[in-house]
Design a protein around this motif. Structure first.
Motif, PDB file in Angstrom:
ATOM      1  N   LEU A 179       2.608   7.068  -4.983  1.00  0.00           N
ATOM      2  CA  LEU A 179       2.815   8.708  -4.732  1.00  0.00           C
ATOM      3  C   LEU A 179       1.324   9.206  -4.535  1.00  0.00           C
ATOM      4  O   LEU A 179       1.181  10.287  -3.701  1.00  0.00           O
ATOM      5  CB  LEU A 179       3.275   9.168  -5.937  1.00  0.00           C
ATOM      6  CG  LEU A 179       4.869   8.532  -6.173  1.00  0.00           C
ATOM      7  CD1 LEU A 179       5.395   8.912  -7.344  1.00  0.00           C
ATOM      8  CD2 LEU A 179       5.754   9.068  -5.048  1.00  0.00           C
ATOM      9  N   TRP A 180       0.435   8.730  -5.264  1.00  0.00           N
ATOM     10  CA  TRP A 180      -1.034   9.420  -5.055  1.00  0.00           C
ATOM     11  C   TRP A 180      -1.502   8.879  -3.436  1.00  0.00           C
ATOM     12  O   TRP A 180      -2.206   9.738  -2.968  1.00  0.00           O
ATOM     13  CB  TRP A 180      -2.210   8.847  -6.137  1.00  0.00           C
ATOM     14  CG  TRP A 180      -2.138   9.783  -7.387  1.00  0.00           C
ATOM     15  CD1 TRP A 180      -1.449   9.244  -8.441  1.00  0.00           C
ATOM     16  CD2 TRP A 180      -2.342  10.753  -7.456  1.00  0.00           C
ATOM     17  NE1 TRP A 180      -1.883  10.043  -9.354  1.00  0.00           N
ATOM     18  CE2 TRP A 180      -2.098  11.357  -8.836  1.00  0.00           C
ATOM     19  CE3 TRP A 180      -2.926  11.835  -6.769  1.00  0.00           C
ATOM     20  CZ2 TRP A 180      -2.405  12.488  -9.250  1.00  0.00           C
ATOM     21  CZ3 TRP A 180      -3.572  13.290  -7.058  1.00  0.00           C
ATOM     22  CH2 TRP A 180      -3.300  13.551  -8.593  1.00  0.00           C
ATOM     23  N   PHE A 219      -2.737  11.661  -0.871  1.00  0.00           N
ATOM     24  CA  PHE A 219      -4.107  11.681  -0.346  1.00  0.00           C
ATOM     25  C   PHE A 219      -4.051  11.775   1.529  1.00  0.00           C
ATOM     26  O   PHE A 219      -4.606  12.208   2.010  1.00  0.00           O
ATOM     27  CB  PHE A 219      -5.050  10.601  -0.667  1.00  0.00           C
ATOM     28  CG  PHE A 219      -5.313  11.168  -1.853  1.00  0.00           C
ATOM     29  CD1 PHE A 219      -6.251  12.162  -2.209  1.00  0.00           C
ATOM     30  CD2 PHE A 219      -5.351  10.076  -3.251  1.00  0.00           C
ATOM     31  CE1 PHE A 219      -6.569  12.520  -3.646  1.00  0.00           C
ATOM     32  CE2 PHE A 219      -5.893  10.700  -4.408  1.00  0.00           C
ATOM     33  CZ  PHE A 219      -6.458  11.809  -4.549  1.00  0.00           C
ATOM     34  N   ALA A 220      -2.819  10.487   1.849  1.00  0.00           N
ATOM     35  CA  ALA A 220      -2.724  10.573   3.101  1.00  0.00           C
ATOM     36  C   ALA A 220      -2.475  11.858   3.854  1.00  0.00           C
ATOM     37  O   ALA A 220      -2.904  12.288   4.930  1.00  0.00           O
ATOM     38  CB  ALA A 220      -1.700   9.468   3.500  1.00  0.00           C
ATOM     39  N   ALA A 221      -1.473  12.546   3.251  1.00  0.00           N
ATOM     40  CA  ALA A 221      -1.090  13.961   3.812  1.00  0.00           C
ATOM     41  C   ALA A 221      -2.136  14.756   3.907  1.00  0.00           C
ATOM     42  O   ALA A 221      -2.359  15.554   4.849  1.00  0.00           O
ATOM     43  CB  ALA A 221       0.172  14.438   2.820  1.00  0.00           C
ATOM     44  N   VAL A 222      -3.100  15.050   2.870  1.00  0.00           N
ATOM     45  CA  VAL A 222      -4.074  15.750   2.628  1.00  0.00           C
ATOM     46  C   VAL A 222      -5.110  15.295   3.753  1.00  0.00           C
ATOM     47  O   VAL A 222      -5.682  16.495   4.362  1.00  0.00           O
ATOM     48  CB  VAL A 222      -4.778  15.658   1.371  1.00  0.00           C
ATOM     49  CG1 VAL A 222      -6.138  16.434   1.064  1.00  0.00           C
ATOM     50  CG2 VAL A 222      -3.918  16.377   0.419  1.00  0.00           C
ATOM     51  N   ALA A 259      -6.460   6.771  -4.590  1.00  0.00           N
ATOM     52  CA  ALA A 259      -5.314   6.577  -5.064  1.00  0.00           C
ATOM     53  C   ALA A 259      -5.348   5.932  -6.654  1.00  0.00           C
ATOM     54  O   ALA A 259      -4.775   6.351  -7.530  1.00  0.00           O
ATOM     55  CB  ALA A 259      -4.169   6.040  -4.287  1.00  0.00           C
ATOM     56  N   HIS A 260      -6.285   4.755  -6.235  1.00  0.00           N
ATOM     57  CA  HIS A 260      -6.333   4.067  -7.491  1.00  0.00           C
ATOM     58  C   HIS A 260      -7.155   4.880  -8.758  1.00  0.00           C
ATOM     59  O   HIS A 260      -6.733   4.871  -9.880  1.00  0.00           O
ATOM     60  CB  HIS A 260      -7.140   2.795  -7.416  1.00  0.00           C
ATOM     61  CG  HIS A 260      -7.648   2.018  -8.480  1.00  0.00           C
ATOM     62  ND1 HIS A 260      -6.757   1.269  -9.282  1.00  0.00           N
ATOM     63  CD2 HIS A 260      -8.785   2.100  -9.298  1.00  0.00           C
ATOM     64  CE1 HIS A 260      -7.225   0.744 -10.438  1.00  0.00           C
ATOM     65  NE2 HIS A 260      -8.481   1.053 -10.345  1.00  0.00           N
ATOM     66  N   HIS A 261      -8.124   5.626  -8.292  1.00  0.00           N
ATOM     67  CA  HIS A 261      -8.749   6.360  -9.260  1.00  0.00           C
ATOM     68  C   HIS A 261      -8.098   7.723  -9.983  1.00  0.00           C
ATOM     69  O   HIS A 261      -8.311   8.106 -10.963  1.00  0.00           O
ATOM     70  CB  HIS A 261     -10.291   6.790  -8.655  1.00  0.00           C
ATOM     71  CG  HIS A 261     -11.245   5.508  -8.456  1.00  0.00           C
ATOM     72  ND1 HIS A 261     -11.677   5.049  -9.595  1.00  0.00           N
ATOM     73  CD2 HIS A 261     -11.450   5.025  -7.393  1.00  0.00           C
ATOM     74  CE1 HIS A 261     -12.633   3.828  -9.207  1.00  0.00           C
ATOM     75  NE2 HIS A 261     -12.439   3.865  -7.918  1.00  0.00           N
TER      76      HIS A 261
END
Length: 168
Positions: free
Chosen positions: A81-82, A86-89, A143-145
């Motif tokens: 989900l993160w 981030f991909a969309a942003v 995303a991990h962070h």
């Protein structure tokens, strides 16, 4: 600053409620270790119930989800989900995402309780034609962070992504 949208927020505490209902009484309760099943229902208001049990290694029902399955799924879905955010942003068009996550759990001993020791996420991400593969791969680190769950565990959560370009 890696996550400016997160830093702009004020501290907000979110609360979650889950109801666990044991359904494994076979007529004599827990009168002995093998007198009951580990079956239970996991309920969250307004959502479908999940049939749970323990892992088959611990006398559980193999047809039901166990806490370890759900724990691993939670880590993988939080990361996904993160990542999608981030991909969309960043303008990366994701058209497919499949993660074959794996976790290792040490059962422990009498002196050392069991615990997860390692989780590896293996997302296979498909991005639109002309997409930036290097950026798409780098967003997994962001995303991990940002992942609330990965930030809550005391063992490594690794990510081994594969980025593919859509041929459609």
């Amino acid at each position: 600053m890696a996550f400016p949208h997160l830093c702009e927020r004020t501290m907000t505490i979110h609360s979650y409620r889950t109801q666990i209902i044991w359904t494994g009484d076979q007529g004599s309760g827990t009168s002995s270790y093998d007198a009951y099943t580990r079956d239970h229902l996991i309920r969250v208001a307004g959502k479908a119930a999940i049939e749970g049990s323990s892992d088959p290694a611990f006398r559980g029902n193999p047809a039901r989800h166990n806490p370890e399955d759900l724990f691993l799924a939670s880590l993988a879905s939080c990361h996904m989900l993160w990542y999608l955010h981030f991909a969309a942003v960043k303008g990366i068009v994701v058209t497919g995402y499949v993660d074959d996550a794996e976790g290792a759990m040490d059962e422990g001993s009498l002196r050392q309780p069991g615990r997860f020791t390692d989780v590896t996420l293996r997302p296979r991400v498909t991005i639109g034609a002309g997409g930036d593969v290097a950026l798409a791969a780098a967003l997994h680190d962001d995303a991990h962070h940002a992942c609330f769950l990965a930030n809550s565990v005391n063992f490594p959560v690794r990510c081994e992504p594969v980025i593919e370009i859509s041929t459609v």
